[in-house]
Design a protein around this motif. Structure first.
Motif, PDB file in Angstrom:
ATOM      1  N   ASN A  56       0.848  -1.190   0.000  1.00 58.62           N
ATOM      2  CA  ASN A  56       0.000   0.000   0.000  1.00 58.62           C
ATOM      3  C   ASN A  56       0.889   1.247   0.000  1.00 58.62           C
ATOM      4  OD1 ASN A  56      -2.080   1.983   1.817  1.00 58.62           O
ATOM      5  ND2 ASN A  56      -2.999   0.777   0.182  1.00 58.62           N
TER       6      ASN A  56
ATOM      7  N   PHE B 197      -1.687   1.668   5.386  1.00 61.46           N
ATOM      8  CA  PHE B 197      -2.014   0.229   5.306  1.00 61.46           C
ATOM      9  C   PHE B 197      -3.117   0.042   4.275  1.00 61.46           C
ATOM     10  CE2 PHE B 197      -1.109   0.740   9.959  1.00 61.46           C
ATOM     11  CZ  PHE B 197       0.031  -0.041  10.024  1.00 61.46           C
TER      12      PHE B 197
ATOM     13  N   MET C 167      -7.799   1.157   0.917  1.00 59.04           N
ATOM     14  CA  MET C 167      -8.590   1.045   2.163  1.00 59.04           C
ATOM     15  C   MET C 167      -8.225   2.237   3.044  1.00 59.04           C
ATOM     16  SD  MET C 167      -9.970  -2.152   2.573  1.00 59.04           S
ATOM     17  CE  MET C 167     -10.244  -2.076   4.333  1.00 59.04           C
TER      18      MET C 167
END
Ligand SMILES: NC(=O)C1=CN([C@@H]2O[C@H](COP(=O)(O)OP(=O)(O)OC[C@H]3O[C@@H](n4cnc5c(N)ncnc54)[C@H](O)[C@@H]3O)[C@@H](O)[C@H]2O)[C@H](O)CC1
Ligand SMILES: [K+]
Length: 508
Positions: free
Chosen positions: A59, A130, A161
């Motif tokens: 990420n 993350f 996310m």
């Protein structure tokens, strides 16, 4: 659009790399380029300060690629490496080196609380700390960083996310999670974006197609489907020129009591506006003049009770019966409901007090005709299935319940979820203006109308829920969230149907 469990998405990455003969670095470049394109389409070029917070996994690698591409376009970018572990991923490192080669200001490493930078409310924060790899809550100074970003009032764009949010389990109170304004998520939306407990972390969700291998994706089990315009259009059946009102079925709407006659009039009107061929209302006799006056298109049948339903008797052959709105839950009406259930063999729609009667008399559940549609809001659901631990547990318990009685469930919420067998459909239309008295009565009427037109109960629940939300969106566009009332949703159903046939550009 399909929603997959994230463990399969990681597998899909690997399969894509293998089948398209690319490297994982190429795939990261592709994914991050899509995110970059989406970001710049929403920004003015210029000095707006952008802070990219990149973790040390993939990420974070996405974040570094986005930073490099933004720098290349002349944006004012600062990069902070959220250095929470020494286990840097290979593609993080490759992109870290590429960024350094640009020779722009060096990425700043954060390793402790006092290295967290100030974040101004005019900053744009790109959250690439993350992604789907989060496997435990963010802790210590990383948690403080997340909380500082949240308190900053900066515009926050999460990559894949919101950091700190698990893709496949619910957070506990006290977990620090990025509250994004926009989440740019890769390939498949994540289920947690649509659940009441976690949905607000994601903000607006944009799904970016990163070209993962379609054959592999279509071999995967689907966790849920996000209902979209195309799916509704596929389900929609055009009307035959030589049809007549009988072709589209007779809906019987049963409910109402003294002071609550309005509810069934809302349901019946919504059914008429959604294409039911004929609508009859069965109500206590105090409703007679009201109903005949407000809804001349409907027929009205009177119960022997004046203020409440006492003994349901009718001699017509409806295609579908919708029961419960405004009916009350007195012993007499409950007895009448029981007799009704014993006589009906085709699927029904049960709403409001019908659901409350089922909760109070669980032995009625086995009398429900298979494939009946239940439309509970969260409190009605809780009365039916008991308490749940969190939103995922709620879905499991609701599935168990509906499979025990062969039902279709419409769990009304900001994102209404429709459950049938092991299938889950998530609705993405609607708005907070629909949190208004009677909106549920309208939904029951729309679903009833589609069953009466010959759609299966599941199809009717999906198409009805989607159109109801879309009509609510159109109503809000004209009237505002505060200014709209339930009957306005009904007024816009026709426009919502017409809109199905416009292409995307026309309808925006
Ligand atoms: N699937 C795709 O479509 C693509 C996704 N990409 C991006 O890759 C991430 C997933 O990357 P991964 O390296 O697996 O995980 P993360 O970056 O999310 O996390 C890194 C690493 O951190 C460890 N960890 C987990 N929780 C914690 C914690 N609380 N504290 C400290 N450390 C933690 C854990 O070991 C993780 O592995 C995906 O979201 C996309 O952004 C690719 O770009 C390609 C396409
Ligand atoms: K993120």
């Amino acid at each position: 659009m399909n929603i997959y469990d994230v463990r399969y998405l990681a597998e899909a990455d690997e399969k894509t790399i293998e089948r398209q003969e690319i490297t994982s670095t190429d795939l990261m470049e592709r994914a991050a380029t899509e995110a970059f394109k989406e970001i710049i389409s929403r920004l003015e070029p210029g000095p707006v300060p952008i802070k990219v917070f990149a973790g040390i996994g993939n990420n974070g690698g996405d974040g570094l690629v986005i930073a490099r591409l933004l720098l290349g376009e002349g944006y004012n970018v600062e990069v902070f490496i959220v250095d929470y572990s020494r286990n840097r991923s290979k593609d993080f490192l490759i992109n870290y080196n590429k960024l350094k080669e640009l020779g722009r200001p060096w990425p700043v490493s954060i390793k402790s609380e006092d290295e967290i930078p100030e974040i101004a409310e005019t900053d744009i924060v790109i959250d690439a700390i993350f992604g789907i790899g989060l496997n435990r809550p963010a802790e210590g100074w990383v948690a403080s960083l997340i909380s500082k970003i949240n308190l900053s009032s900066a515009l926050v764009i999460a990559i894949d996310m919101p950091s700190g949010l698990f893709a496949d389990k619910m957070p506990k109170t006290g977990h620090d999670i990025i509250k994004a304004h926009l989440t740019l998520t890769f390939q498949s939306p994540k289920l947690v974006f649509y659940l009441p407990q976690t949905g607000s972390y994601a903000g607006e969700v944009e799904v970016l197609d990163i070209g993962l291998d379609q054959d592999f994706l279509s071999s995967l089990p689907v966790r849920a489907k996000l209902i979209d315009h195309i799916q509704i259009l596929d389900m929609y059946r055009p009307r035959d020129k030589f049809s007549h009102k009988g072709t589209y079925g007779h809906s019987l709407i049963i409910g109402g009591s003294y002071g609550k006659i309005g509810s069934i009039s809302l349901t019946a009107r919504a059914a008429l506006r959604s294409g039911a061929g004929m609508v009859s209302i069965y109500a206590p006799s105090c409703g007679y003049e009201i109903l005949q006056t407000v809804l001349p298109e409907a027929m009205v049948i009177m119960d022997e009770g004046d203020k409440e339903i006492m003994n349901i008797k009718y001699d017509l052959k409806p295609e579908v019966v919708c029961f419960g709105m405004g009916a009350g839950t007195s012993g007499t009406t409950t007895g009448a409901f029981r007799n009704l259930l014993e006589g009906i063999k085709f699927p029904m729609v049960i709403d409001a007090d019908g659901l409350n009667m089922l909760s109070k008399n669980k032995e009625f559940l086995k009398l429900l005709p298979p494939q009946s549609v239940l439309t509970p809001h969260p409190r009605e659901l809780q009365r039916l299935i008991g308490d749940w631990e969190d939103d995922l547990d709620k879905l499991d318990k609701a599935m168990e319940f509906l499979n025990k009685y062969s039902l279709v469930m419409v769990l009304k919420d900001a994102h209404t979820i429709i459950l049938s067998g092991n299938e889950m459909y998530i609705n993405d239309t609607g708005n907070p203006g629909m949190a208004t008295a009677g909106a549920g009565d309208v939904l029951a009427g729309v679903i009833t109308a589609f069953i009466s037109q010959g759609y299966s109960p599941l199809e009717a629940a999906i198409i009805g829920t989607w159109l109801h939300g879309r009509a609510g969106d159109l109503a809000a566009n004209e009237l505002s969230y505060e200014g709209m009332i339930a009957g306005d949703i009904t007024n816009y159903i026709g426009k919502a149907i017409l809109e199905l046939f416009k292409n995307d550009e026309d309808s925006s």
